[in-house]
Design an enzyme around this catalytic site. Structure first.
Site, PDB file in Angstrom:
ATOM      1  N   ARG A  43       8.554  -7.119   0.161  1.00 18.05           N
ATOM      2  CA  ARG A  43       8.794  -7.024  -1.279  1.00 18.05           C
ATOM      3  C   ARG A  43       9.358  -8.109  -1.954  1.00 18.05           C
ATOM      4  O   ARG A  43       9.434  -8.313  -3.121  1.00 18.05           O
ATOM      5  CB  ARG A  43       9.507  -5.626  -1.675  1.00 18.05           C
ATOM      6  CG  ARG A  43       8.883  -4.152  -1.393  1.00 18.05           C
ATOM      7  CD  ARG A  43       9.824  -3.187  -1.552  1.00 18.05           C
ATOM      8  NE  ARG A  43       9.270  -1.519  -1.041  1.00 18.05           N
ATOM      9  CZ  ARG A  43       8.330  -1.014  -1.172  1.00 18.05           C
ATOM     10  NH1 ARG A  43       7.440  -1.389  -2.089  1.00 18.05           N
ATOM     11  NH2 ARG A  43       8.193   0.113  -0.514  1.00 18.05           N
TER      12      ARG A  43
ATOM     13  N   PHE B  44      -5.445  -6.949   1.572  1.00 15.31           N
ATOM     14  CA  PHE B  44      -3.996  -6.390   1.483  1.00 15.31           C
ATOM     15  C   PHE B  44      -3.152  -7.407   1.189  1.00 15.31           C
ATOM     16  O   PHE B  44      -2.954  -8.381   1.614  1.00 15.31           O
ATOM     17  CB  PHE B  44      -3.874  -5.600   2.799  1.00 15.31           C
ATOM     18  CG  PHE B  44      -2.729  -4.709   2.546  1.00 15.31           C
ATOM     19  CD1 PHE B  44      -3.005  -3.396   2.250  1.00 15.31           C
ATOM     20  CD2 PHE B  44      -1.351  -5.128   2.796  1.00 15.31           C
ATOM     21  CE1 PHE B  44      -1.962  -2.422   2.160  1.00 15.31           C
ATOM     22  CE2 PHE B  44      -0.306  -4.135   2.487  1.00 15.31           C
ATOM     23  CZ  PHE B  44      -0.375  -2.862   2.194  1.00 15.31           C
TER      24      PHE B  44
ATOM     25  N   GLU C  98       2.757   0.558 -12.767  1.00 14.21           N
ATOM     26  CA  GLU C  98       2.461   0.352 -11.298  1.00 14.21           C
ATOM     27  C   GLU C  98       2.052  -0.833 -10.791  1.00 14.21           C
ATOM     28  O   GLU C  98       1.545  -1.789 -11.664  1.00 14.21           O
ATOM     29  CB  GLU C  98       1.060   1.584 -11.198  1.00 14.21           C
ATOM     30  CG  GLU C  98       0.489   1.642  -9.834  1.00 14.21           C
ATOM     31  CD  GLU C  98       1.659   2.157  -8.726  1.00 14.21           C
ATOM     32  OE1 GLU C  98       2.560   1.768  -8.656  1.00 14.21           O
ATOM     33  OE2 GLU C  98       1.182   3.123  -8.138  1.00 14.21           O
ATOM     34  N   ASP C  99       2.209  -1.047  -9.494  1.00 14.59           N
ATOM     35  CA  ASP C  99       1.878  -2.404  -8.883  1.00 14.59           C
ATOM     36  C   ASP C  99       0.519  -2.744  -8.729  1.00 14.59           C
ATOM     37  O   ASP C  99       0.136  -3.690  -9.040  1.00 14.59           O
ATOM     38  CB  ASP C  99       2.854  -2.543  -7.749  1.00 14.59           C
ATOM     39  CG  ASP C  99       2.569  -1.643  -6.254  1.00 14.59           C
ATOM     40  OD1 ASP C  99       1.957  -0.378  -6.901  1.00 14.59           O
ATOM     41  OD2 ASP C  99       3.270  -1.521  -5.519  1.00 14.59           O
TER      42      ASP C  99
ATOM     43  N   ASP D 163      -5.677   1.251  -6.279  1.00 13.53           N
ATOM     44  CA  ASP D 163      -6.423   1.385  -4.974  1.00 13.53           C
ATOM     45  C   ASP D 163      -7.393   2.350  -4.939  1.00 13.53           C
ATOM     46  O   ASP D 163      -8.419   2.185  -5.853  1.00 13.53           O
ATOM     47  CB  ASP D 163      -5.484   1.383  -3.538  1.00 13.53           C
ATOM     48  CG  ASP D 163      -6.319   1.284  -2.634  1.00 13.53           C
ATOM     49  OD1 ASP D 163      -6.903  -0.024  -2.220  1.00 13.53           O
ATOM     50  OD2 ASP D 163      -6.245   2.032  -1.516  1.00 13.53           O
TER      51      ASP D 163
HETATM   52  P1  IMP Z   1      -3.886   4.517  -4.698  1.00  8.28           P
HETATM   53  O1  IMP Z   1      -3.411   5.997  -5.051  1.00  8.28           O
HETATM   54  O2  IMP Z   1      -4.884   4.553  -3.459  1.00  8.28           O
HETATM   55  O3  IMP Z   1      -4.508   3.903  -5.842  1.00  8.28           O
HETATM   56  O4  IMP Z   1      -2.554   3.871  -3.979  1.00  8.28           O
HETATM   57  C1  IMP Z   1      -1.808   2.909  -4.932  1.00  8.28           C
HETATM   58  C2  IMP Z   1      -0.670   2.557  -4.064  1.00  8.28           C
HETATM   59  O5  IMP Z   1      -1.003   1.949  -2.699  1.00  8.28           O
HETATM   60  C3  IMP Z   1      -0.007   1.331  -4.651  1.00  8.28           C
HETATM   61  O6  IMP Z   1       1.237   2.052  -5.289  1.00  8.28           O
HETATM   62  C4  IMP Z   1       0.626   0.634  -3.363  1.00  8.28           C
HETATM   63  O7  IMP Z   1       1.825   1.348  -2.979  1.00  8.28           O
HETATM   64  C5  IMP Z   1      -0.239   0.945  -2.230  1.00  8.28           C
HETATM   65  N1  IMP Z   1      -1.097  -0.051  -1.863  1.00  8.28           N
HETATM   66  C6  IMP Z   1      -2.384  -0.031  -2.156  1.00  8.28           C
HETATM   67  N2  IMP Z   1      -3.231  -1.298  -1.878  1.00  8.28           N
HETATM   68  C7  IMP Z   1      -2.005  -2.114  -1.469  1.00  8.28           C
HETATM   69  C8  IMP Z   1      -1.717  -3.497  -1.194  1.00  8.28           C
HETATM   70  O8  IMP Z   1      -2.664  -4.242  -1.070  1.00  8.28           O
HETATM   71  N3  IMP Z   1      -0.548  -3.960  -0.809  1.00  8.28           N
HETATM   72  C9  IMP Z   1       0.486  -3.113  -0.891  1.00  8.28           C
HETATM   73  N4  IMP Z   1       0.502  -1.756  -1.503  1.00  8.28           N
HETATM   74  C10 IMP Z   1      -0.940  -1.358  -1.732  1.00  8.28           C
HETATM   75 MG    MG Z   2       3.376   1.743  -4.334  1.00  9.63          MG
END
Ligand code: IMP
Ligand code: MG
Length: 182
Positions: free
Chosen positions: A169, A156, A103-104, A107
Site C-alpha cells: 500500500r 492485478f 474507491e481505489d 473490479d
Molecule cells: P469489487 O467488489 O469486485 O469491485 O472489488 C473491489 C475491491 O477489490 C477493491 O476495493 C480492492 O480492494 C479489490 N481489488 C480489485 N482489484 C484489485 C487489484 O488489482 N489490486 C488490489 N486490489 C484490488
Molecule cells: Mg479495497
C-alpha cells in the site's frame, strides 16, 4: 533489505500521471455539484486512503470526509460478492447530504453496487462514486461509477493504497505485481 519496488513488474501509473488524473477528476466533480450542496467524501478503507487524501486537497469546493470499511470474503485477488460492512458511517444529517464514495479500484462492481443501494436506503440525499481505477472487463454486476480516473486492463495492481495480502500500500505509484508473486 526487502524492497517492494522489486516486486513490481512494471509501473502502470507514475506519481505524475496520478496527479494529472486527480486534477481532472477534481475539476469534473466541482463542475457537477452546486456550491450549495453538502458533499461528504466517503473513503472506503483501507485502499482508498491515498487517493482520498490527494483528491480532497485537489477539490476546490467544501466537502466533509468520512469512512467506511467493508470486507468481501474471498482470497487476496478476488472478491466473493458478499459485502460485509465492518465500519459504517454514523451521520446526523444524512437526508441533506450528497455522498461521494471514494474507491481505489472497481473490479466485479459488487462492492460499489451494494454500497450505493445501502447508503440510499440509509437515507442519503444522493450517492455517487469516484474511483481511481476501473477494470471494466472484470465486471460481474451492472455498475458504472460516475467518475473514473483511468480504465485499466485485467492486471492485478498494487501501490498507492492498493494491496496484495495487505502489502504494497505504501508504494507511491500504481504498478503491476510480478505474476510469480500471486
Ligand atoms: P469489487 O467488489 O469486485 O469491485 O472489488 C473491489 C475491491 O477489490 C477493491 O476495493 C480492492 O480492494 C479489490 N481489488 C480489485 N482489484 C484489485 C487489484 O488489482 N489490486 C488490489 N486490489 C484490488
Ligand atoms: Mg479495497
Amino acid at each position: 533489505m526487502t524492497d517492494w519496488n522489486d516486486h513490481v513488474e512494471r509501473v502502470l501509473l507514475s506519481e505524475a500521471e496520478i496527479k494529472e488524473i486527480i486534477e481532472k477528476l477534481a475539476r469534473k466533480i466541482e463542475n457537477d455539484y452546486s456550491d450549495k450542496e453538502n458533499i461528504v467524501l466517503v473513503g472506503i478503507l483501507k485502499g482508498s486512503v491515498t487517493f482520498l487524501s490527494d483528491l480532497m486537497r485537489a477539490l476546490r469546493i467544501p466537502a466533509q470526509v468520512d469512512f467506511m470499511r467493508v470486507s468481501s470474503y474471498g482470497d487476496a485477488t478476488t472478491s466473493s460478492g458478499n459485502v460485509n460492512i465492518i465500519l459504517d458511517i454514523n451521520r446526523k444529517n444524512l437526508p441533506s447530504e450528497n455522498l461521494l464514495i471514494v474507491e481505489d479500484i472497481v473490479d466485479s462492481g459488487r462492492t460499489l453496487k451494494y454500497l450505493v443501494t445501502y447508503l440510499l436506503n440509509k437515507g442519503a440525499k444522493s450517492v455517487r462514486t469516484v474511483t481511481l481505477l476501473d477494470k471494466p472487463d472484470r465486471r460481474e454486476v451492472d455498475y458504472t461509477p460516475e467518475y473514473v480516473g483511468k480504465q485499466i486492463e485485467n492486471h492485478f495492481v498494487i501501490g498507492y493504497g492498493l494491496d496484495y495480502g495487505e502489502k504494497y500500500r505504501t508504494l507511491p505509484y500504481v504498478g503491476v505485481i510480478k505474476p510469480e508473486l500471486i
